[in-house]
Every structure is written in C-alpha cells, then in structure tokens.
Enzyme design. Structure first.
Site, PDB file in Angstrom:
ATOM      1  N   HIS A 256      99.556 107.821 -83.213  1.00 30.65           N
ATOM      2  CA  HIS A 256      98.518 107.561 -82.202  1.00 30.65           C
ATOM      3  C   HIS A 256      97.607 106.407 -82.590  1.00 30.65           C
ATOM      4  CE1 HIS A 256      99.969 111.392 -80.796  1.00 30.65           C
ATOM      5  NE2 HIS A 256      99.315 111.187 -79.667  1.00 30.65           N
ATOM      6  N   PRO A 257      97.215 105.629 -81.594  1.00 28.23           N
ATOM      7  CA  PRO A 257      96.278 104.539 -81.865  1.00 28.23           C
ATOM      8  C   PRO A 257      94.851 105.083 -81.988  1.00 28.23           C
ATOM      9  CG  PRO A 257      96.678 104.666 -79.518  1.00 28.23           C
ATOM     10  CD  PRO A 257      97.535 105.752 -80.146  1.00 28.23           C
TER      11      PRO A 257
ATOM     12  N   GLN B  37      92.182 105.838 -72.286  1.00 31.84           N
ATOM     13  CA  GLN B  37      90.962 105.343 -72.939  1.00 31.84           C
ATOM     14  C   GLN B  37      89.991 104.767 -71.897  1.00 31.84           C
ATOM     15  OE1 GLN B  37      91.149 103.652 -76.790  1.00 31.84           O
ATOM     16  NE2 GLN B  37      93.244 104.302 -77.177  1.00 31.84           N
TER      17      GLN B  37
ATOM     18  N   PHE C   9      91.804 110.107 -85.839  1.00 31.01           N
ATOM     19  CA  PHE C   9      91.157 111.151 -85.038  1.00 31.01           C
ATOM     20  C   PHE C   9      91.804 111.166 -83.659  1.00 31.01           C
ATOM     21  CE2 PHE C   9      87.955 112.029 -81.728  1.00 31.01           C
ATOM     22  CZ  PHE C   9      87.627 113.328 -82.079  1.00 31.01           C
TER      23      PHE C   9
ATOM     24  N   ALA D 250      91.570 112.034 -74.407  1.00 29.70           N
ATOM     25  CA  ALA D 250      90.514 111.174 -73.865  1.00 29.70           C
ATOM     26  C   ALA D 250      90.217 111.513 -72.405  1.00 29.70           C
ATOM     27  CB  ALA D 250      90.912 109.709 -74.013  1.00 29.70           C
TER      28      ALA D 250
HETATM   29  N1  LIG Z   1      93.374 108.607 -81.044  1.00 31.46           N
HETATM   30  C1  LIG Z   1      93.623 109.249 -79.888  1.00 31.46           C
HETATM   31  O1  LIG Z   1      93.113 110.309 -79.604  1.00 31.46           O
HETATM   32  N2  LIG Z   1      94.483 108.643 -79.027  1.00 31.46           N
HETATM   33  C2  LIG Z   1      94.935 109.250 -77.852  1.00 31.46           C
HETATM   34  N3  LIG Z   1      94.088 110.095 -77.075  1.00 31.46           N
HETATM   35  C3  LIG Z   1      94.413 109.942 -75.783  1.00 31.46           C
HETATM   36  O2  LIG Z   1      93.942 110.589 -74.843  1.00 31.46           O
HETATM   37  N4  LIG Z   1      95.325 108.950 -75.645  1.00 31.46           N
HETATM   38  C4  LIG Z   1      95.604 108.419 -76.866  1.00 31.46           C
HETATM   39  O3  LIG Z   1      96.309 107.452 -77.153  1.00 31.46           O
END
Ligand SMILES: NC(=O)N[C@H]1NC(=O)NC1=O
Length: 175
Positions: free
Chosen positions: A74-75, A95, A126, A130
């Site tokens: 994950h970014p 995001q 973390f 989102a």
């Molecule tokens: N770091 C992180 O939570 N990344 C993720 N969260 C989200 O909702 N989309 C993502 O890429």
C-alpha cells in the site's frame, strides 16, 4: 482493465475468462494480483457478498508474513506517490474522497512526520480505509495506532484492507 462497461452483474463475473477475472479484480487488494488468481478458482459466486467473502477469506487464510507483504504493497496516504501522481487510480480516488489532496501545509507536515514514524516502528505503512474517513480522523488514527503493538497493527491493517477491498468490489459488481 476491463474492456466492457462497469459495473457488471454477478453472472457476468462468473462468465469472465480467467484472464479477464484477474484483470478486473487484480487491484481490489492494492497491487495484489495473487488474490484474484486464487479467488477466481472459487467461482461460481452466488452474489456479490459471496465474492467479497472469498477475498476476505483469502486475507484471513494467508500467513502472517504474507499479511505483512500485503500491507507493504500500500502507498502512504498523502505521500510521495500521491505527490508524483503515481498512485493507482483506485487509491487516488480514495485519497481524494477523504480530502487528502487538499491538505494544509501544517496537515501535510503532520501526515509526513506521523507516516514516517509509524513506518519506522512497524516496518509497513499506516493503512486505513480512506473512503470511510476524513483528514482529521486519519491523522487521529495515525497518531493513536502508533501506540499499538506490531501484532495489533497487522490485525488492524488487514481489517482496513478488507474494507478497502469490499468498497472496490462494490464499484465493479452490481449489487
Ligand atoms: N495507506 C493506506 O491506507 N492506503 C490505502 N487506503 C485507502 O483507502 N486506499 C489506499 O491506497
């Protein structure tokens, strides 16, 4: 990505070729094409819930080490990839939905510092769904969860990945 209009019905999901299935569902878990390759073998699915359950089971059944690999795919939220416009379209949309593309300079500084500190402690980024949060709750979560144990954060991180995965599936499949 799919060469047909989304969303598709569950019967269309069941009729996709293996290759199409892997292409359509290859990013419902961020950059984890292995999940789609496994889940496609479980077809046919009765409904979208059964399809979601199959991805959730995949996340539950893999080893602890593989869970950490998934977290690492994950970014960062509002991180370097976002600044460079190099997020996957799914992650970019999530995001944006949380308002992370409109941070104040102070919020950006806090996010950067907190993301860095978190990653240094746990060895993975973390992760939070989102779309279910806004800037303030993300910053609060980032600071609160820093105090957790490694074991707790693997569990919580994977729990968040499950929520992200479900919302991504619901964008693809009619329900
Ligand atoms: N770091 C992180 O939570 N990344 C993720 N969260 C989200 O909702 N989309 C993502 O890429």
């Amino acid at each position: 990505m799919a060469s047909f209009p989304l969303p598709i019905s569950i019967s269309e999901v069941n009729s996709l070729s293996d290759e199409q299935f892997e292409s359509v569902f290859g990013n419902v878990i961020e950059l984890c094409t292995d999940a789609a390759a496994e889940v496609k073998k479980k077809r046919p699915f009765q409904d979208v819930t059964a399809l979601c359950d199959a991805f959730q089971s995949y996340l539950e059944d893999i080893s602890l080490a593989d869970k950490v690999v998934i977290l690492k795919l994950h970014p960062d939220l509002a991180g370097r990839l976002a600044a460079r416009g190099e997020l996957t379209p799914e992650s970019a949309g999530e995001q944006r939905a949380a308002g992370l593309d409109g941070l104040t300079a102070e919020q950006k500084r806090v996010m950067d510092e907190s993301n860095q500190r978190y990653k240094l402690k746990f060895g993975f980024p973390f992760i939070i769904c989102a779309r279910e949060n806004k800037v303030q709750s993300i910053i609060e979560g980032l600071q609160r969860r820093y105090n957790n144990s490694q074991e707790q954060e693997i569990i919580t991180g994977i729990y968040e990945v499950k929520k992200i995965c479900k919302l991504r599936i619901l964008d693809i499949v009619k329900h």
